[in-house]
Motif scaffolding. Structure first.
Motif, PDB file in Angstrom:
ATOM      1  N   LYS A 226       8.186 -18.629 -17.596  1.00 46.95           N
ATOM      2  CA  LYS A 226       7.350 -18.804 -16.408  1.00 46.95           C
ATOM      3  C   LYS A 226       8.055 -18.276 -15.161  1.00 46.95           C
ATOM      4  CE  LYS A 226       4.739 -22.813 -18.052  1.00 46.95           C
ATOM      5  NZ  LYS A 226       4.433 -24.245 -17.839  1.00 46.95           N
ATOM      6  N   THR A 227       9.365 -18.540 -15.109  1.00 46.13           N
ATOM      7  CA  THR A 227      10.126 -18.056 -13.953  1.00 46.13           C
ATOM      8  C   THR A 227      10.104 -16.532 -13.893  1.00 46.13           C
ATOM      9  OG1 THR A 227      11.563 -20.002 -14.089  1.00 46.13           O
ATOM     10  CG2 THR A 227      12.369 -18.130 -12.821  1.00 46.13           C
ATOM     11  N   ASP A 228      10.318 -15.914 -15.070  1.00 48.91           N
ATOM     12  CA  ASP A 228      10.260 -14.443 -15.107  1.00 48.91           C
ATOM     13  C   ASP A 228       8.884 -13.934 -14.674  1.00 48.91           C
ATOM     14  OD1 ASP A 228      12.873 -14.407 -15.979  1.00 48.91           O
ATOM     15  OD2 ASP A 228      12.335 -14.315 -18.123  1.00 48.91           O
ATOM     16  N   GLU A 229       7.836 -14.629 -15.151  1.00 50.17           N
ATOM     17  CA  GLU A 229       6.474 -14.222 -14.773  1.00 50.17           C
ATOM     18  C   GLU A 229       6.243 -14.418 -13.282  1.00 50.17           C
ATOM     19  OE1 GLU A 229       1.854 -15.104 -16.174  1.00 50.17           O
ATOM     20  OE2 GLU A 229       3.547 -16.165 -17.105  1.00 50.17           O
TER      21      GLU A 229
ATOM     22  N   HIS B   8       5.675 -12.369  -8.014  1.00 49.94           N
ATOM     23  CA  HIS B   8       6.180 -12.355  -6.646  1.00 49.94           C
ATOM     24  C   HIS B   8       6.530 -10.938  -6.208  1.00 49.94           C
ATOM     25  CE1 HIS B   8       8.348 -13.594  -3.072  1.00 49.94           C
ATOM     26  NE2 HIS B   8       9.399 -12.884  -3.505  1.00 49.94           N
ATOM     27  N   MET B   9       7.176 -10.193  -7.110  1.00 43.13           N
ATOM     28  CA  MET B   9       7.535  -8.818  -6.774  1.00 43.13           C
ATOM     29  C   MET B   9       6.291  -7.969  -6.546  1.00 43.13           C
ATOM     30  SD  MET B   9      10.806  -8.703  -6.611  1.00 43.13           S
ATOM     31  CE  MET B   9      11.082  -6.948  -6.642  1.00 43.13           C
ATOM     32  N   GLU B  10       5.301  -8.137  -7.444  1.00 43.24           N
ATOM     33  CA  GLU B  10       4.051  -7.363  -7.267  1.00 43.24           C
ATOM     34  C   GLU B  10       3.352  -7.740  -5.965  1.00 43.24           C
ATOM     35  OE1 GLU B  10       1.763  -8.092 -10.717  1.00 43.24           O
ATOM     36  OE2 GLU B  10       3.004  -6.837 -12.051  1.00 43.24           O
ATOM     37  N   THR B  11       3.315  -9.070  -5.692  1.00 49.72           N
ATOM     38  CA  THR B  11       2.672  -9.526  -4.450  1.00 49.72           C
ATOM     39  C   THR B  11       3.417  -8.995  -3.239  1.00 49.72           C
ATOM     40  OG1 THR B  11       1.983 -11.550  -5.589  1.00 49.72           O
ATOM     41  CG2 THR B  11       1.926 -11.562  -3.185  1.00 49.72           C
ATOM     42  N   GLU B  12       4.750  -9.038  -3.334  1.00 44.48           N
ATOM     43  CA  GLU B  12       5.548  -8.536  -2.212  1.00 44.48           C
ATOM     44  C   GLU B  12       5.298  -7.049  -1.987  1.00 44.48           C
ATOM     45  OE1 GLU B  12      10.247  -8.483  -0.766  1.00 44.48           O
ATOM     46  OE2 GLU B  12       9.690  -9.255  -2.765  1.00 44.48           O
TER      47      GLU B  12
ATOM     48  N   ARG C 218       3.667  -5.499   1.234  1.00 46.50           N
ATOM     49  CA  ARG C 218       4.369  -4.473   1.992  1.00 46.50           C
ATOM     50  C   ARG C 218       3.437  -3.282   2.256  1.00 46.50           C
ATOM     51  NH1 ARG C 218       9.888  -5.000   2.493  1.00 46.50           N
ATOM     52  NH2 ARG C 218      10.847  -6.647   1.216  1.00 46.50           N
ATOM     53  N   GLN C 219       2.718  -2.919   1.194  1.00 46.11           N
ATOM     54  CA  GLN C 219       1.779  -1.796   1.369  1.00 46.11           C
ATOM     55  C   GLN C 219       0.689  -2.139   2.403  1.00 46.11           C
ATOM     56  OE1 GLN C 219       0.293  -0.886  -2.538  1.00 46.11           O
ATOM     57  NE2 GLN C 219       2.305  -0.066  -3.263  1.00 46.11           N
ATOM     58  N   GLN C 220       0.148  -3.369   2.293  1.00 52.07           N
ATOM     59  CA  GLN C 220      -0.882  -3.789   3.239  1.00 52.07           C
ATOM     60  C   GLN C 220      -0.321  -3.867   4.653  1.00 52.07           C
ATOM     61  OE1 GLN C 220      -4.184  -4.192   2.648  1.00 52.07           O
ATOM     62  NE2 GLN C 220      -3.754  -3.492   0.549  1.00 52.07           N
ATOM     63  N   HIS C 221       0.926  -4.348   4.746  1.00 55.19           N
ATOM     64  CA  HIS C 221       1.557  -4.438   6.054  1.00 55.19           C
ATOM     65  C   HIS C 221       1.725  -3.045   6.660  1.00 55.19           C
ATOM     66  CE1 HIS C 221       5.048  -4.811   8.820  1.00 55.19           C
ATOM     67  NE2 HIS C 221       4.396  -5.944   9.167  1.00 55.19           N
ATOM     68  N   LYS C 222       2.091  -2.122   5.792  1.00 61.26           N
ATOM     69  CA  LYS C 222       2.244  -0.753   6.277  1.00 61.26           C
ATOM     70  C   LYS C 222       0.905  -0.188   6.757  1.00 61.26           C
ATOM     71  CE  LYS C 222       4.195   3.683   4.905  1.00 61.26           C
ATOM     72  NZ  LYS C 222       4.822   4.453   3.797  1.00 61.26           N
ATOM     73  N   LYS C 223      -0.143  -0.459   5.961  1.00 61.30           N
ATOM     74  CA  LYS C 223      -1.478   0.007   6.361  1.00 61.30           C
ATOM     75  C   LYS C 223      -1.910  -0.647   7.667  1.00 61.30           C
ATOM     76  CE  LYS C 223      -3.180   1.000   1.695  1.00 61.30           C
ATOM     77  NZ  LYS C 223      -4.175   0.634   0.659  1.00 61.30           N
ATOM     78  N   VAL C 224      -1.644  -1.947   7.784  1.00 63.23           N
ATOM     79  CA  VAL C 224      -2.040  -2.651   9.012  1.00 63.23           C
ATOM     80  C   VAL C 224      -1.280  -2.097  10.198  1.00 63.23           C
ATOM     81  CG1 VAL C 224      -1.942  -4.875  10.168  1.00 63.23           C
ATOM     82  CG2 VAL C 224      -2.775  -4.737   7.828  1.00 63.23           C
ATOM     83  N   GLU C 225      -0.002  -1.805  10.001  1.00 61.65           N
ATOM     84  CA  GLU C 225       0.773  -1.224  11.091  1.00 61.65           C
ATOM     85  C   GLU C 225       0.200   0.126  11.500  1.00 61.65           C
ATOM     86  OE1 GLU C 225       4.830  -1.085   9.881  1.00 61.65           O
ATOM     87  OE2 GLU C 225       5.257  -3.161  10.491  1.00 61.65           O
ATOM     88  N   GLU C 226      -0.150   0.901  10.468  1.00 60.75           N
ATOM     89  CA  GLU C 226      -0.746   2.207  10.791  1.00 60.75           C
ATOM     90  C   GLU C 226      -2.059   2.033  11.559  1.00 60.75           C
ATOM     91  OE1 GLU C 226      -1.149   4.195   7.103  1.00 60.75           O
ATOM     92  OE2 GLU C 226       1.002   4.679   6.901  1.00 60.75           O
ATOM     93  N   LYS C 227      -2.917   1.095  11.103  1.00 63.07           N
ATOM     94  CA  LYS C 227      -4.178   0.830  11.801  1.00 63.07           C
ATOM     95  C   LYS C 227      -3.915   0.309  13.203  1.00 63.07           C
ATOM     96  CE  LYS C 227      -7.153  -0.082   7.813  1.00 63.07           C
ATOM     97  NZ  LYS C 227      -7.992  -1.086   7.129  1.00 63.07           N
ATOM     98  N   LEU C 228      -2.876  -0.555  13.316  1.00 56.01           N
ATOM     99  CA  LEU C 228      -2.548  -1.106  14.627  1.00 56.01           C
ATOM    100  C   LEU C 228      -2.134   0.008  15.583  1.00 56.01           C
ATOM    101  CD1 LEU C 228      -2.108  -3.576  16.436  1.00 56.01           C
ATOM    102  CD2 LEU C 228       0.211  -3.750  15.487  1.00 56.01           C
ATOM    103  N   GLN C 229      -1.321   0.908  15.084  1.00 55.22           N
ATOM    104  CA  GLN C 229      -0.906   2.029  15.924  1.00 55.22           C
ATOM    105  C   GLN C 229      -2.130   2.887  16.318  1.00 55.22           C
ATOM    106  OE1 GLN C 229       2.103   4.125  13.775  1.00 55.22           O
ATOM    107  NE2 GLN C 229       3.688   2.478  14.049  1.00 55.22           N
ATOM    108  N   TYR C 230      -3.012   3.082  15.316  1.00 55.87           N
ATOM    109  CA  TYR C 230      -4.234   3.867  15.619  1.00 55.87           C
ATOM    110  C   TYR C 230      -5.068   3.178  16.682  1.00 55.87           C
ATOM    111  CZ  TYR C 230      -8.958   5.610  14.974  1.00 55.87           C
ATOM    112  OH  TYR C 230     -10.234   6.093  15.194  1.00 55.87           O
ATOM    113  N   TRP C 231      -5.313   1.908  16.496  1.00 55.80           N
ATOM    114  CA  TRP C 231      -6.142   1.167  17.448  1.00 55.80           C
ATOM    115  C   TRP C 231      -5.442   1.019  18.786  1.00 55.80           C
ATOM    116  CZ3 TRP C 231     -11.057   0.694  16.848  1.00 55.80           C
ATOM    117  CH2 TRP C 231     -11.608   0.651  15.570  1.00 55.80           C
TER     118      TRP C 231
END
Length: 319
Positions: A253-256, A261-265, A269-282
């Protein structure tokens, strides 16, 4: 005490002189080895030494003759001896044996006779001295007080000796009584020892029974303890297996969870990057739109000012 007459003194003196002469004769007829010697014990010791030396010499000669006899017996097969010499050796051997026994017997008798002769000599000398003193006193003073005093002294000695004998008898009786008491004490002690031995045997039996009982209880306790230990080990083994399984499940269970957790992270991270890009655009769009609106507002303000100015001029013209 009345004094004796001169005639009576002479008569008694003659009788006493006769007694002294007889005592002197008795001293002279004693064994020659003790005549003319004042120290009887020394004489006895000298005789004993001489007898012992003679005995040693006889022992040596006897041993030599015995060894010679044995040697002659061993050489019979080689050199036969004459019968006369053999008989002479046997005669010498027997003579030495008899002399050896006689010397031992003489030594024992000499030890006894020395003590007896010493006592006889002392008694004879004492009687002679007393009679001599009595004769002298009778010749000088016509009395025999010294004889009476000597008699009294002897009576006192006999009385003391009698008292000593009485005390000795009493001591013997007391010793017998003490011996009887000792026998009683010994019997009581033996009975007590027997009772103690019986008690010791009883206690030994009790000890053996207690040891057997203790061994049985110890064996039962050991078996029971071994069984409990085995059961506890089995329970612990089962619990350990369950815990190992739970640990494996938790690890899985810990490994899972780590994987999720790694996949979510990564996703975040990808979503954060996209949001940052959108934030910069806006943000850029906001700045651009704000600048455009500011320009429009400035234009409107300028137009308003112009319109107000025109309106004021028109109003003035209308007036």
């Amino acid at each position: 005490m009345e004094k004796l007459t001169h005639l009576e003194a002479l008569l008694f003196t003659a009788v006493l002189e006769n007694c002294v002469d007889q005592l002197s004769i008795l001293g002279h007829i004693m064994p020659v080895s003790h005549e003319g010697r004042t120290d009887i014990s020394h004489t006895g010791s000298q005789e004993i030494k001489e007898i012992l030396e003679t005995e040693k010499e006889l022992d040596i000669n006897y041993q030599e003759l015995v060894s010679a006899r044995q040697g002659s017996g061993e050489r019979v097969t080689c050199l036969p001896l004459k019968s006369t010499e053999h008989k002479q050796q046997l005669g010498k051997t027997e003579e030495l044996k008899s002399t050896h026994h006689l010397s031992k017997r003489a030594m024992k008798q000499s030890v006894l006779s020395v003590e007896q002769l010493r006592k006889i000599q002392a008694a004879r000398q004492y009687a002679s001295d007393v009679i001599t003193v009595t004769m002298k006193m009778m010749q000088e003073s016509g009395t025999f007080n010294s004889l009476t005093e000597a008699n009294e002294r002897e009576k006192a000695k006999k009385s003391k000796f009698h008292d000593f004998l009485i005390r000795e008898e009493e001591g013997k009786k007391e010793i017998k009584s003490l011996q009887k008491q000792l026998q009683d004490v010994k019997k009581e002690t033996e009975i007590e020892l027997q009772n103690r031995d019986a008690m010791i045997d009883y206690l030994k039996d009790e000890l053996q029974e207690m040891k057997a009982k203790a061994n049985t209880e110890s064996s039962y306790t050991k078996k029971s303890t071994d069984l409990q230990v085995h059961q506890t080990q089995k329970k612990c083994s089962n619990a350990e297996s369950v815990l190992d399984k739970e640990i494996q499940d938790l690890r899985r269970k810990t490994d899972e969870e780590i994987r999720i957790h790694m996949e979510t992270e990564n996703f975040l991270r990808q979503q954060h990057k996209k949001v940052e890009e959108k934030l910069q655009y806006w943000m850029a769009k906001y700045e651009n739109d704000t600048d455009a609106k500011d320009e429009e507002l400035d234009a409107l303000k300028a137009s308003k000012a112009n319109n107000l100015e025109r309106l004021q001029r028109l109003a003035e013209e209308v007036r």
